[in-house]
Design an enzyme around this catalytic site. Sequence first.
Site, mmCIF file in Angstrom:
data_model
loop_
_atom_site.group_PDB
_atom_site.id
_atom_site.type_symbol
_atom_site.label_atom_id
_atom_site.label_comp_id
_atom_site.label_asym_id
_atom_site.label_seq_id
_atom_site.Cartn_x
_atom_site.Cartn_y
_atom_site.Cartn_z
ATOM 1 N N MET A 90 0.811 -1.213 0.000
ATOM 2 C CA MET A 90 0.000 0.000 0.000
ATOM 3 C C MET A 90 0.853 1.276 0.000
ATOM 4 S SD MET A 90 -2.679 -1.578 -0.384
ATOM 5 C CE MET A 90 -4.205 -0.705 -0.121
ATOM 6 N N LEU A 93 5.244 3.728 -5.317
ATOM 7 C CA LEU A 93 6.686 3.720 -5.587
ATOM 8 C C LEU A 93 7.043 4.902 -6.489
ATOM 9 C CD1 LEU A 93 6.878 -0.130 -6.083
ATOM 10 C CD2 LEU A 93 8.030 1.150 -4.242
ATOM 11 N N HIS A 109 -4.869 -5.218 -8.636
ATOM 12 C CA HIS A 109 -5.752 -4.150 -8.168
ATOM 13 C C HIS A 109 -7.190 -4.661 -8.155
ATOM 14 C CE1 HIS A 109 -7.166 -0.094 -7.425
ATOM 15 N NE2 HIS A 109 -8.112 -0.346 -8.322
ATOM 16 N N GLU A 143 2.474 6.243 -13.176
ATOM 17 C CA GLU A 143 1.119 6.691 -12.839
ATOM 18 C C GLU A 143 0.366 5.562 -12.128
ATOM 19 O OE1 GLU A 143 -2.849 8.442 -15.040
ATOM 20 O OE2 GLU A 143 -1.035 8.145 -16.213
ATOM 21 N N ASP A 145 -1.949 2.786 -10.776
ATOM 22 C CA ASP A 145 -3.046 1.937 -11.286
ATOM 23 C C ASP A 145 -3.350 2.193 -12.764
ATOM 24 O OD1 ASP A 145 -3.282 0.890 -8.714
ATOM 25 O OD2 ASP A 145 -4.870 2.279 -8.135
HETATM 26 C C1 GAR Z 1 -6.135 -7.135 -2.500
HETATM 27 O O1 GAR Z 1 -7.518 -7.087 -2.706
HETATM 28 C C2 GAR Z 1 -5.421 -6.303 -3.535
HETATM 29 O O2 GAR Z 1 -6.023 -6.351 -4.801
HETATM 30 C C3 GAR Z 1 -5.531 -4.935 -2.939
HETATM 31 O O3 GAR Z 1 -5.339 -5.111 -1.560
HETATM 32 C C4 GAR Z 1 -5.744 -6.424 -1.200
HETATM 33 C C5 GAR Z 1 -4.593 -7.115 -0.507
HETATM 34 O O4 GAR Z 1 -5.018 -8.344 0.012
HETATM 35 N N1 GAR Z 1 -4.565 -4.042 -3.484
HETATM 36 C C6 GAR Z 1 -4.762 -2.738 -3.593
HETATM 37 O O5 GAR Z 1 -5.768 -2.177 -3.216
HETATM 38 C C7 GAR Z 1 -3.603 -1.993 -4.224
HETATM 39 N N2 GAR Z 1 -3.905 -0.591 -4.300
HETATM 40 P P1 GAR Z 1 -3.961 -9.455 0.343
HETATM 41 O O6 GAR Z 1 -2.914 -8.832 1.256
HETATM 42 O O7 GAR Z 1 -4.754 -10.516 1.056
HETATM 43 O O8 GAR Z 1 -3.373 -9.947 -0.953
#
Ligand code: GAR
Length: 209
Positions: A90, A93, A109, A143, A145
């Site tokens: 989260m 980079l 994503h 950029e 996502d």
């Molecule tokens: C997942 O749903 C992933 O797609 C999302 O966070 C979650 C992580 O779950 N990623 C984002 O929102 C990136 N901006 P996990 O730790 O169980 O894989």
Amino acid sequence: RKRTAILISGRGSNMTALIRAAGEPDYPAEICCVISDQPEAPGLAVAASSGIPTFVAPRAGHPSKAAHEAEIQRILEQSGAELICLAGFMRILSPDFVKRWEGRIINIHPSLLPLFPGLTTHARVLQQGMRIHGCTVHFVTAEMDAGPIIAQAAVPVLPDDTEGELAARVLNMEHKIYPLALSMLASGKVRMENNRAVYVASLEIGWGP
Ligand code: GAR
């Protein structure tokens, strides 16, 4: 087998799906390390229990974003990483870091990009009355996502869905498409070229008639 680092911040269920896939005999990638920016990320223990080297690189331990990323880069080099999977990492980079790994760094994503970039995707999908939703694996570019899309999966939004139910339905598909996308990248079936995802031999991948 391409040495692949996974960057996480939390639960690590996508990480777990990648580790499991990489345990299959013919999988073209192996997981060489897991790096978390959060010391308490539950995913760290899961990775360690699979015998994968884990590293914690908290932002707070560094005077600047650049110093933090230099630490991450050092761990990646020390681990011999050739590819990076962001799996619920989260943090945004820097363009410098992303440039260094261009074409070799991918992210998952929880939406059908380019719809719903950013956070709280499931809540916004419900709010907008969307009838389908899904997830995307894409190359990471400067950029957020917005990098070239490698794989997507769609799920229905059911009439009485709660945010949690919808998130779980999407997550289930995330766990399917992330291993697929990494295998395509690691085996050279997809690459990034001129800010597009280019596929090699779509018939070999099993697409098309
Ligand atoms: C997942 O749903 C992933 O797609 C999302 O966070 C979650 C992580 O779950 N990623 C984002 O929102 C990136 N901006 P996990 O730790 O169980 O894989």
